[in-house]
Design a protein around this motif. Sequence first.
Motif, mmCIF file in Angstrom:
data_model
loop_
_atom_site.group_PDB
_atom_site.id
_atom_site.type_symbol
_atom_site.label_atom_id
_atom_site.label_comp_id
_atom_site.label_asym_id
_atom_site.label_seq_id
_atom_site.Cartn_x
_atom_site.Cartn_y
_atom_site.Cartn_z
ATOM 1 N N LYS A 45 0.695 -0.909 -0.262
ATOM 2 C CA LYS A 45 -0.546 0.047 -0.171
ATOM 3 C C LYS A 45 0.669 1.359 -0.187
ATOM 4 N N ASP A 90 -7.398 3.227 -3.356
ATOM 5 C CA ASP A 90 -6.401 1.841 -3.862
ATOM 6 C C ASP A 90 -5.061 2.403 -4.625
ATOM 7 N N ASN A 92 -1.523 1.849 -4.634
ATOM 8 C CA ASN A 92 -0.764 1.304 -4.040
ATOM 9 C C ASN A 92 0.748 1.454 -4.800
ATOM 10 N N LYS A 109 -5.700 0.374 -8.652
ATOM 11 C CA LYS A 109 -5.437 -1.861 -7.718
ATOM 12 C C LYS A 109 -5.321 -2.741 -8.472
#
Length: 315
Positions: A45, A90, A92, A109
Amino acid sequence: MANILESVDQHTQLVGENRLELLLFRINSLQLFAINVFKVKEVVKLPRLSQMPGSHPAICGVANIRGTSIPVINLRQAIGFKPMDPTAADANLIITEYNRTVQGFLVGKVEHIININWKDVMPPPQNAGHNHYLTAITKVQYQERTELVSIIDVEKVLAEIIHYDVQLDADLLDETLLLQMQGRKVLIVDDSPTARHQIRDTLSQIGLEVIQARDGQQALDMLRSWCDSGKQPTDEILMMITDAEMPKMDGYRLTHEIRSDKRMSQLFIVLNTSLSGSFNHAMVQKVGCDRFISKFQPDLLVSAVQERMRQLLAQ
């Protein structure tokens, strides 16, 4: 997500079998993108970023990952889209190693890993122009529908952010060899136009001409056509410099095919790839390359050329 790459070491056997593993991710809700798993060190993350004043606009900050500072590239911005919001739910970070440097890519994602054959990977359409950021495309069955996957030309992305100096060290050059190399040809096999241009610009400084192929199959067809017409590939070219990852046929399979054909088995082959590590050295020995050079190292590339020239003169 942290363990999405836990099994990556188990997949190294796929390379050399003309197969690859792709990590699928999104930078918007409509398209699937991918990069080779072997270039991915970790997926996490997005942590808190520190700003880096004066950096390239596509670098959105620096992440501290277990005491290591890693520049983070906003991939959506780097390939020409509106920048991604780092605070998105989302968001990352895909941490990668290319050309002996570590950097992170801010993406959306992260989906999963797929295993496919290079034969199912195609170059971008020829009418796509020269300004796109893809090395290849493929299709996958995903969530009961067929989706197009765009494989990012990370080398082009990095070349526009990081300056790669192709200037050669004058002390490296063997003047007695330079005259012998004038006008000789080298076959460059790489699916990235950026990588091909970098090699061309390096070798042109020592008087070499280049023949380019965009994948292993195109290179093999060219070599076989020379053999079929009675030409010796070793007479046509000084050596071949090939990437590892390419659509249709990768560099490992290309090398295997060349070594298996007595008409061209003596060709001097350099594997030149952004993949790194002892794994590549093992693959070089397995398929029979003469040298392995991690991109992008102009001096080492020229050293390999001079080594080959000395071999010929000693014969």
